[in-house]
Motif scaffolding. Structure first.
Motif, mmCIF file in Angstrom:
data_model
loop_
_atom_site.group_PDB
_atom_site.id
_atom_site.type_symbol
_atom_site.label_atom_id
_atom_site.label_comp_id
_atom_site.label_asym_id
_atom_site.label_seq_id
_atom_site.Cartn_x
_atom_site.Cartn_y
_atom_site.Cartn_z
ATOM 1 N N THR A 110 27.127 23.789 17.460
ATOM 2 C CA THR A 110 27.337 23.699 18.911
ATOM 3 C C THR A 110 28.588 24.455 19.330
ATOM 4 N N GLU A 111 29.634 24.382 18.527
ATOM 5 C CA GLU A 111 30.865 25.103 18.841
ATOM 6 C C GLU A 111 30.658 26.614 18.770
ATOM 7 N N ILE A 112 29.873 27.072 17.803
ATOM 8 C CA ILE A 112 29.575 28.512 17.695
ATOM 9 C C ILE A 112 28.748 28.984 18.879
ATOM 10 N N VAL A 113 27.756 28.194 19.268
ATOM 11 C CA VAL A 113 26.932 28.553 20.431
ATOM 12 C C VAL A 113 27.787 28.597 21.686
ATOM 13 N N ALA A 114 28.685 27.640 21.829
ATOM 14 C CA ALA A 114 29.572 27.631 23.001
ATOM 15 C C ALA A 114 30.494 28.850 22.994
ATOM 16 N N GLY A 115 31.017 29.206 21.820
ATOM 17 C CA GLY A 115 31.892 30.386 21.728
ATOM 18 C C GLY A 115 31.152 31.677 22.059
ATOM 19 N N LEU A 116 29.948 31.833 21.517
ATOM 20 C CA LEU A 116 29.142 33.018 21.843
ATOM 21 C C LEU A 116 28.795 33.059 23.326
ATOM 22 N N SER A 117 28.494 31.911 23.892
ATOM 23 C CA SER A 117 28.168 31.852 25.312
ATOM 24 C C SER A 117 29.363 32.239 26.177
ATOM 25 N N ILE A 118 30.542 31.805 25.773
ATOM 26 C CA ILE A 118 31.745 32.177 26.529
ATOM 27 C C ILE A 118 31.955 33.679 26.469
ATOM 28 N N ILE A 119 31.819 34.254 25.289
ATOM 29 C CA ILE A 119 32.025 35.709 25.141
ATOM 30 C C ILE A 119 31.019 36.492 25.977
ATOM 31 N N PHE A 120 29.731 36.161 25.830
ATOM 32 C CA PHE A 120 28.703 36.916 26.553
ATOM 33 C C PHE A 120 28.750 36.669 28.057
ATOM 34 N N ALA A 121 29.096 35.461 28.477
ATOM 35 C CA ALA A 121 29.205 35.194 29.914
ATOM 36 C C ALA A 121 30.337 36.002 30.533
ATOM 37 N N ILE A 174 19.802 25.411 30.699
ATOM 38 C CA ILE A 174 19.025 25.694 31.915
ATOM 39 C C ILE A 174 19.569 26.932 32.617
ATOM 40 N N CYS A 175 20.884 27.067 32.709
ATOM 41 C CA CYS A 175 21.468 28.242 33.363
ATOM 42 C C CYS A 175 21.116 29.531 32.621
ATOM 43 N N TRP A 176 21.181 29.513 31.294
ATOM 44 C CA TRP A 176 20.814 30.701 30.525
ATOM 45 C C TRP A 176 19.333 31.019 30.690
ATOM 46 N N LEU A 177 18.495 29.979 30.779
ATOM 47 C CA LEU A 177 17.063 30.200 30.986
ATOM 48 C C LEU A 177 16.792 30.802 32.360
ATOM 49 N N ARG A 195 26.391 33.198 35.836
ATOM 50 C CA ARG A 195 27.328 33.531 34.756
ATOM 51 C C ARG A 195 28.583 32.662 34.822
ATOM 52 N N LEU A 196 29.070 32.384 36.024
ATOM 53 C CA LEU A 196 30.236 31.510 36.157
ATOM 54 C C LEU A 196 29.911 30.094 35.692
ATOM 55 N N ALA A 197 28.715 29.607 36.047
ATOM 56 C CA ALA A 197 28.298 28.275 35.605
ATOM 57 C C ALA A 197 28.136 28.243 34.088
ATOM 58 N N GLU A 198 27.548 29.301 33.524
ATOM 59 C CA GLU A 198 27.393 29.375 32.070
ATOM 60 C C GLU A 198 28.747 29.353 31.378
ATOM 61 N N LEU A 199 29.692 30.077 31.938
ATOM 62 C CA LEU A 199 31.042 30.123 31.377
ATOM 63 C C LEU A 199 31.713 28.756 31.448
ATOM 64 N N ALA A 200 31.604 28.107 32.593
ATOM 65 C CA ALA A 200 32.237 26.793 32.767
ATOM 66 C C ALA A 200 31.602 25.751 31.861
ATOM 67 N N PHE A 201 30.270 25.716 31.805
ATOM 68 C CA PHE A 201 29.592 24.716 30.975
ATOM 69 C C PHE A 201 29.886 24.937 29.497
ATOM 70 N N ALA A 202 29.913 26.196 29.065
ATOM 71 C CA ALA A 202 30.215 26.484 27.660
ATOM 72 C C ALA A 202 31.651 26.088 27.326
ATOM 73 N N ALA A 203 32.578 26.306 28.248
ATOM 74 C CA ALA A 203 33.971 25.916 28.007
ATOM 75 C C ALA A 203 34.111 24.395 27.915
ATOM 76 N N ILE A 204 33.378 23.676 28.736
ATOM 77 C CA ILE A 204 33.429 22.212 28.684
ATOM 78 C C ILE A 204 32.865 21.702 27.363
ATOM 79 N N VAL A 205 31.710 22.247 26.962
ATOM 80 C CA VAL A 205 31.109 21.826 25.696
ATOM 81 C C VAL A 205 32.021 22.202 24.524
ATOM 82 N N ALA A 206 32.620 23.382 24.579
ATOM 83 C CA ALA A 206 33.526 23.792 23.497
ATOM 84 C C ALA A 206 34.726 22.845 23.421
#
Length: 168
Positions: A47-58, A129-132, A12-23
């Protein structure tokens, strides 16, 4: 299962960090291209929407409790969304910066935009990959804990029914 909880927190921390970088990287491009039409920027908005949703859910699912493992269908769905974002960005690059995973031309001087795009693509792939892996871990956890559940018996053989009198 402390190992699964620890792995879940790390993922979850990796997902949060990667989504923040992509955002951040995608948001920088969207800010620079603010005069362009929304249709030509659609892949970056997605891509920005996916990153935002990923940040929220992570952030929501970062807290360590066993209920976080039952969200594996959402993890799988977000992983698919990240793979789509990855494919859209690779298709947009279309070989303009060379092979997508060729990091020989990437530097830290900040002068080339190819390095930024390759980093954006790479972190989108890592996030997918992290979400998978989170989804696979959730499937494993749910399968392991539901297969051990006790089976309730419906037989009353050997028990005295409540409406019969005692023979004593």
């Amino acid at each position: 299962m402390i190992l699964a909880d620890l792995l879940s927190i790390i993922l979850r921390l990796a997902e949060l960090a990667f989504a923040a970088i992509v955002a951040g990287l995608t948001g920088t491009y969207l800010h620079a291209a603010k005069g362009a039409s929304a249709w030509s920027l659609g892949r970056f908005i997605y891509t920005e929407i996916v990153a935002g949703l990923s940040i929220i859910f992570a952030i929501i699912w970062l807290f360590p409790f066993s209920g976080s493992f039952i969200h594996w269908p959402a993890d799988l769905f977000i992983s698919v969304m990240w793979f789509v974002a990855f494919g859209l960005m690779v298709d947009w690059l279309n070989g303009a910066c060379g092979y997508v995973f060729d990091w020989s031309s990437v530097g830290f001087d900040g002068t080339g935009s190819c390095g930024q795009w390759k980093a954006d693509v790479a972190f989108a792939f890592l996030s997918a990959i992290c979400w998978l892996v989170s989804a696979i871990l959730g499937i494993y956890w749910v399968h392991r804990h539901t297969s051990r559940a006790p089976v309730a018996t419906t037989s009353t053989y050997g028990r005295r029914r409540w409406y019969r009198r005692s023979r004593v």
